[in-house]
Design a protein around this motif. Structure first.
Motif, PDB file in Angstrom:
ATOM      1  N   LEU A 172       0.828  -1.202   0.000  1.00 11.69           N
ATOM      2  CA  LEU A 172       0.000   0.000   0.000  1.00 11.69           C
ATOM      3  C   LEU A 172       0.865   1.256   0.000  1.00 11.69           C
ATOM      4  O   LEU A 172       0.547   2.246  -0.672  1.00 11.69           O
ATOM      5  CB  LEU A 172      -0.928  -0.006   1.220  1.00 11.69           C
ATOM      6  CG  LEU A 172      -1.929   1.146   1.319  1.00 11.69           C
ATOM      7  CD1 LEU A 172      -2.809   1.210   0.077  1.00 11.69           C
ATOM      8  CD2 LEU A 172      -2.794   0.992   2.563  1.00 11.69           C
ATOM      9  N   LYS A 173       1.964   1.211   0.711  1.00  9.73           N
ATOM     10  CA  LYS A 173       2.875   2.362   0.759  1.00  9.73           C
ATOM     11  C   LYS A 173       3.446   2.662  -0.618  1.00  9.73           C
ATOM     12  O   LYS A 173       3.601   3.828  -1.013  1.00  9.73           O
ATOM     13  CB  LYS A 173       4.008   2.084   1.751  1.00  9.73           C
ATOM     14  CG  LYS A 173       4.975   3.245   1.929  1.00  9.73           C
ATOM     15  CD  LYS A 173       6.064   2.883   2.921  1.00  9.73           C
ATOM     16  CE  LYS A 173       7.055   4.030   3.076  1.00  9.73           C
ATOM     17  NZ  LYS A 173       8.150   3.676   4.031  1.00  9.73           N
ATOM     18  N   ALA A 174       3.762   1.603  -1.378  1.00  5.27           N
ATOM     19  CA  ALA A 174       4.337   1.784  -2.716  1.00  5.27           C
ATOM     20  C   ALA A 174       3.314   2.341  -3.703  1.00  5.27           C
ATOM     21  O   ALA A 174       3.671   3.093  -4.615  1.00  5.27           O
ATOM     22  CB  ALA A 174       4.877   0.448  -3.229  1.00  5.27           C
ATOM     23  N   SER A 175       2.035   1.998  -3.523  1.00  9.13           N
ATOM     24  CA  SER A 175       1.009   2.429  -4.474  1.00  9.13           C
ATOM     25  C   SER A 175       0.342   3.749  -4.087  1.00  9.13           C
ATOM     26  O   SER A 175      -0.296   4.393  -4.916  1.00  9.13           O
ATOM     27  CB  SER A 175      -0.077   1.351  -4.600  1.00  9.13           C
ATOM     28  OG  SER A 175      -0.745   1.161  -3.357  1.00  9.13           O
ATOM     29  N   PHE A 176       0.484   4.166  -2.827  1.00  8.87           N
ATOM     30  CA  PHE A 176      -0.207   5.372  -2.347  1.00  8.87           C
ATOM     31  C   PHE A 176       0.624   6.618  -2.629  1.00  8.87           C
ATOM     32  O   PHE A 176       1.803   6.682  -2.284  1.00  8.87           O
ATOM     33  CB  PHE A 176      -0.479   5.249  -0.844  1.00  8.87           C
ATOM     34  CG  PHE A 176      -1.221   6.419  -0.269  1.00  8.87           C
ATOM     35  CD1 PHE A 176      -2.574   6.586  -0.507  1.00  8.87           C
ATOM     36  CD2 PHE A 176      -0.559   7.356   0.511  1.00  8.87           C
ATOM     37  CE1 PHE A 176      -3.260   7.665   0.021  1.00  8.87           C
ATOM     38  CE2 PHE A 176      -1.244   8.434   1.052  1.00  8.87           C
ATOM     39  CZ  PHE A 176      -2.588   8.586   0.796  1.00  8.87           C
ATOM     40  N   ASP A 177      -0.012   7.606  -3.267  1.00  9.21           N
ATOM     41  CA  ASP A 177       0.643   8.876  -3.566  1.00  9.21           C
ATOM     42  C   ASP A 177       0.005   9.981  -2.718  1.00  9.21           C
ATOM     43  O   ASP A 177      -1.079  10.468  -3.052  1.00  9.21           O
ATOM     44  CB  ASP A 177       0.507   9.208  -5.058  1.00  9.21           C
ATOM     45  CG  ASP A 177       1.213  10.515  -5.423  1.00  9.21           C
ATOM     46  OD1 ASP A 177       1.968  11.032  -4.583  1.00  9.21           O
ATOM     47  OD2 ASP A 177       1.000  11.004  -6.548  1.00  9.21           O
ATOM     48  N   PRO A 178       0.640  10.386  -1.635  1.00 11.71           N
ATOM     49  CA  PRO A 178       0.038  11.401  -0.761  1.00 11.71           C
ATOM     50  C   PRO A 178      -0.108  12.769  -1.411  1.00 11.71           C
ATOM     51  O   PRO A 178      -0.953  13.571  -1.017  1.00 11.71           O
ATOM     52  CB  PRO A 178       1.004  11.459   0.433  1.00 11.71           C
ATOM     53  CG  PRO A 178       2.293  10.974  -0.115  1.00 11.71           C
ATOM     54  CD  PRO A 178       1.959   9.949  -1.152  1.00 11.71           C
ATOM     55  N   ASP A 179       0.698  13.049  -2.429  1.00 13.61           N
ATOM     56  CA  ASP A 179       0.700  14.377  -3.051  1.00 13.61           C
ATOM     57  C   ASP A 179      -0.522  14.630  -3.930  1.00 13.61           C
ATOM     58  O   ASP A 179      -0.665  15.730  -4.474  1.00 13.61           O
ATOM     59  CB  ASP A 179       1.975  14.560  -3.886  1.00 13.61           C
ATOM     60  CG  ASP A 179       3.219  14.575  -3.016  1.00 13.61           C
ATOM     61  OD1 ASP A 179       3.091  14.980  -1.844  1.00 13.61           O
ATOM     62  OD2 ASP A 179       4.289  14.175  -3.500  1.00 13.61           O
ATOM     63  N   VAL A 180      -1.390  13.619  -4.090  1.00 12.67           N
ATOM     64  CA  VAL A 180      -2.644  13.840  -4.823  1.00 12.67           C
ATOM     65  C   VAL A 180      -3.453  14.941  -4.147  1.00 12.67           C
ATOM     66  O   VAL A 180      -4.141  15.731  -4.804  1.00 12.67           O
ATOM     67  CB  VAL A 180      -3.455  12.530  -4.896  1.00 12.67           C
ATOM     68  CG1 VAL A 180      -4.862  12.792  -5.423  1.00 12.67           C
ATOM     69  CG2 VAL A 180      -2.743  11.518  -5.790  1.00 12.67           C
ATOM     70  N   VAL A 181      -3.370  14.999  -2.819  1.00  9.32           N
ATOM     71  CA  VAL A 181      -4.091  16.014  -2.036  1.00  9.32           C
ATOM     72  C   VAL A 181      -3.068  16.838  -1.261  1.00  9.32           C
ATOM     73  O   VAL A 181      -2.205  16.270  -0.587  1.00  9.32           O
ATOM     74  CB  VAL A 181      -5.075  15.341  -1.054  1.00  9.32           C
ATOM     75  CG1 VAL A 181      -5.720  16.377  -0.137  1.00  9.32           C
ATOM     76  CG2 VAL A 181      -6.148  14.569  -1.824  1.00  9.32           C
ATOM     77  N   PRO A 182      -3.115  18.183  -1.355  1.00  6.33           N
ATOM     78  CA  PRO A 182      -2.206  19.025  -0.561  1.00  6.33           C
ATOM     79  C   PRO A 182      -2.332  18.718   0.928  1.00  6.33           C
ATOM     80  O   PRO A 182      -3.395  18.337   1.415  1.00  6.33           O
ATOM     81  CB  PRO A 182      -2.683  20.453  -0.877  1.00  6.33           C
ATOM     82  CG  PRO A 182      -3.338  20.336  -2.214  1.00  6.33           C
ATOM     83  CD  PRO A 182      -3.982  18.981  -2.241  1.00  6.33           C
ATOM     84  N   ILE A 183      -1.243  18.890   1.649  1.00 12.28           N
ATOM     85  CA  ILE A 183      -1.169  18.454   3.033  1.00 12.28           C
ATOM     86  C   ILE A 183      -2.227  19.111   3.921  1.00 12.28           C
ATOM     87  O   ILE A 183      -2.743  18.485   4.847  1.00 12.28           O
ATOM     88  CB  ILE A 183       0.251  18.708   3.594  1.00 12.28           C
ATOM     89  CG1 ILE A 183       0.396  18.029   4.960  1.00 12.28           C
ATOM     90  CG2 ILE A 183       0.552  20.209   3.668  1.00 12.28           C
ATOM     91  CD1 ILE A 183       1.815  18.018   5.472  1.00 12.28           C
ATOM     92  N   GLN A 184      -2.593  20.379   3.637  1.00 16.14           N
ATOM     93  CA  GLN A 184      -3.554  21.072   4.497  1.00 16.14           C
ATOM     94  C   GLN A 184      -4.982  20.533   4.351  1.00 16.14           C
ATOM     95  O   GLN A 184      -5.857  20.849   5.163  1.00 16.14           O
ATOM     96  CB  GLN A 184      -3.544  22.583   4.234  1.00 16.14           C
ATOM     97  CG  GLN A 184      -4.041  23.002   2.849  1.00 16.14           C
ATOM     98  CD  GLN A 184      -2.923  23.094   1.848  1.00 16.14           C
ATOM     99  OE1 GLN A 184      -1.938  22.370   1.935  1.00 16.14           O
ATOM    100  NE2 GLN A 184      -3.055  24.014   0.897  1.00 16.14           N
ATOM    101  N   TYR A 185      -5.207  19.718   3.316  1.00 14.35           N
ATOM    102  CA  TYR A 185      -6.549  19.167   3.099  1.00 14.35           C
ATOM    103  C   TYR A 185      -6.632  17.670   3.439  1.00 14.35           C
ATOM    104  O   TYR A 185      -7.653  17.034   3.178  1.00 14.35           O
ATOM    105  CB  TYR A 185      -6.972  19.362   1.642  1.00 14.35           C
ATOM    106  CG  TYR A 185      -6.954  20.804   1.202  1.00 14.35           C
ATOM    107  CD1 TYR A 185      -7.792  21.749   1.784  1.00 14.35           C
ATOM    108  CD2 TYR A 185      -6.078  21.227   0.202  1.00 14.35           C
ATOM    109  CE1 TYR A 185      -7.768  23.074   1.378  1.00 14.35           C
ATOM    110  CE2 TYR A 185      -6.052  22.556  -0.211  1.00 14.35           C
ATOM    111  CZ  TYR A 185      -6.884  23.467   0.383  1.00 14.35           C
ATOM    112  OH  TYR A 185      -6.864  24.781  -0.018  1.00 14.35           O
TER     113      TYR A 185
END
Length: 282
Positions: A172-185
């Motif tokens: 899941l860590k390899a497939s998940f892209d956190p930058d899809v949503v800005p950190i403040q949201y």
């Protein structure tokens, strides 16, 4: 009655009719699937629904990743602690297996070479002591074996859990892209709000959705400030009503009334300026 969309089957040329609520039709002659061309509004709506589904998955994956991370780290710590505990449980009886036999032989020899006149009694006493040592060692060995087995079982279960959760976490860590949503949201309130916007067709892209969310937060802040202004005014009015019940000729009461009124006006003006400032920022 809603107007039907007419298409020709690309395979056999048969006339096909598709209802507005349908996105495709299957040719009854050759079985070919024909998709209906969407208008601009329908395309925008379909795109918004896809974005809603994408953000919903993002939200679920975000919390699942955090859960797996906590589980992975805590299980790893528990394995290390159980490994140390397993070593601690293996003590005297396992590390020094020859100590007890040596003690028994020493006691027997002492009994045989004793200086007492009654060597038989001395030998018997040594033999009894040796038997006591032997029984003590067997009881201790059994208790130690039980502790070692329990520690080994706990360690085995912890290692099994670690082997189970580690690949899930890494995948899941390899497939998940956190930058899809800005950190403040990256929180429930923001994500739920923009997902609702997409599902109801109030936003067509992520940038527009987050902009509207920022506006929503501004309005919430202004409403809170307005309510604060109203509460402060009510508080000042209550104070003035209380003072008005006193002697109207009392100069002290009159001064308090005037002071309370001034404080109320100053506070209300300050809050009002904050509200105007926030309106200009929109």
């Amino acid at each position: 009655m809603a107007e039907l969309f007419e298409y020709k089957c690309p395979s056999c040329g048969a006339l096909l009719k598709i209802r507005p609520e349908e996105s495709f039709v299957k040719c009854s002659y050759c079985g070919t699937i024909v998709e209906r061309e969407l208008d601009e509004d329908e395309k925008a709506n379909a795109s918004a629904k896809k974005l809603a589904a994408k953000l919903e998955k993002y939200k679920n994956d975000m919390y699942e990743l955090e859960r797996l991370k906590d589980r992975f780290l805590s299980t790893g710590v528990r394995v290390k602690e159980l490994e140390k505990d397993s070593v601690r449980q293996t003590k005297f009886m396992h590390e020094c297996p020859l100590v007890v036999p040596i003690i028994i032989m020493t006691l027997v020899v002492i009994g045989l070479i004793g200086t007492n006149e009654d060597k038989g009694a001395t030998f018997l006493g040594g033999l009894v002591l040796a038997g006591g040592v032997y029984i003590w060692s067997m009881v201790g060995k059994h208790k130690e074996d039980v502790r070692v087995n329990e520690a080994s079982e706990k360690l085995s279960l912890a290692r099994k859990e670690l082997e189970e959760v580690q690949p899930q976490y890494e995948k899941l860590k390899a497939s998940f892209d956190p930058d899809v949503v800005p950190i403040q949201y990256r929180n429930d309130k923001a994500l739920d709000y923009v997902i609702t916007l997409f599902r109801t067709g109030q936003a067509s892209n992520i940038g527009d959705a987050f902009r509207r969310y920022d506006e929503h937060l501004h309005y919430e802040k202004m409403e809170a400030m307005q309510q604060q202004q109203i509460d402060l005014q009510k508080q000042q009015l209550r104070k003035m009503d209380q003072m008005s019940s006193n002697d109207p000729n009392d100069l002290g009461s009159a001064a308090l009334k005037a002071g309370a009124a001034v404080v109320g006006v100053v506070a209300a003006t300050k809050i009002g300026k904050e509200i105007l400032k926030n309106l200009k920022d929109l």
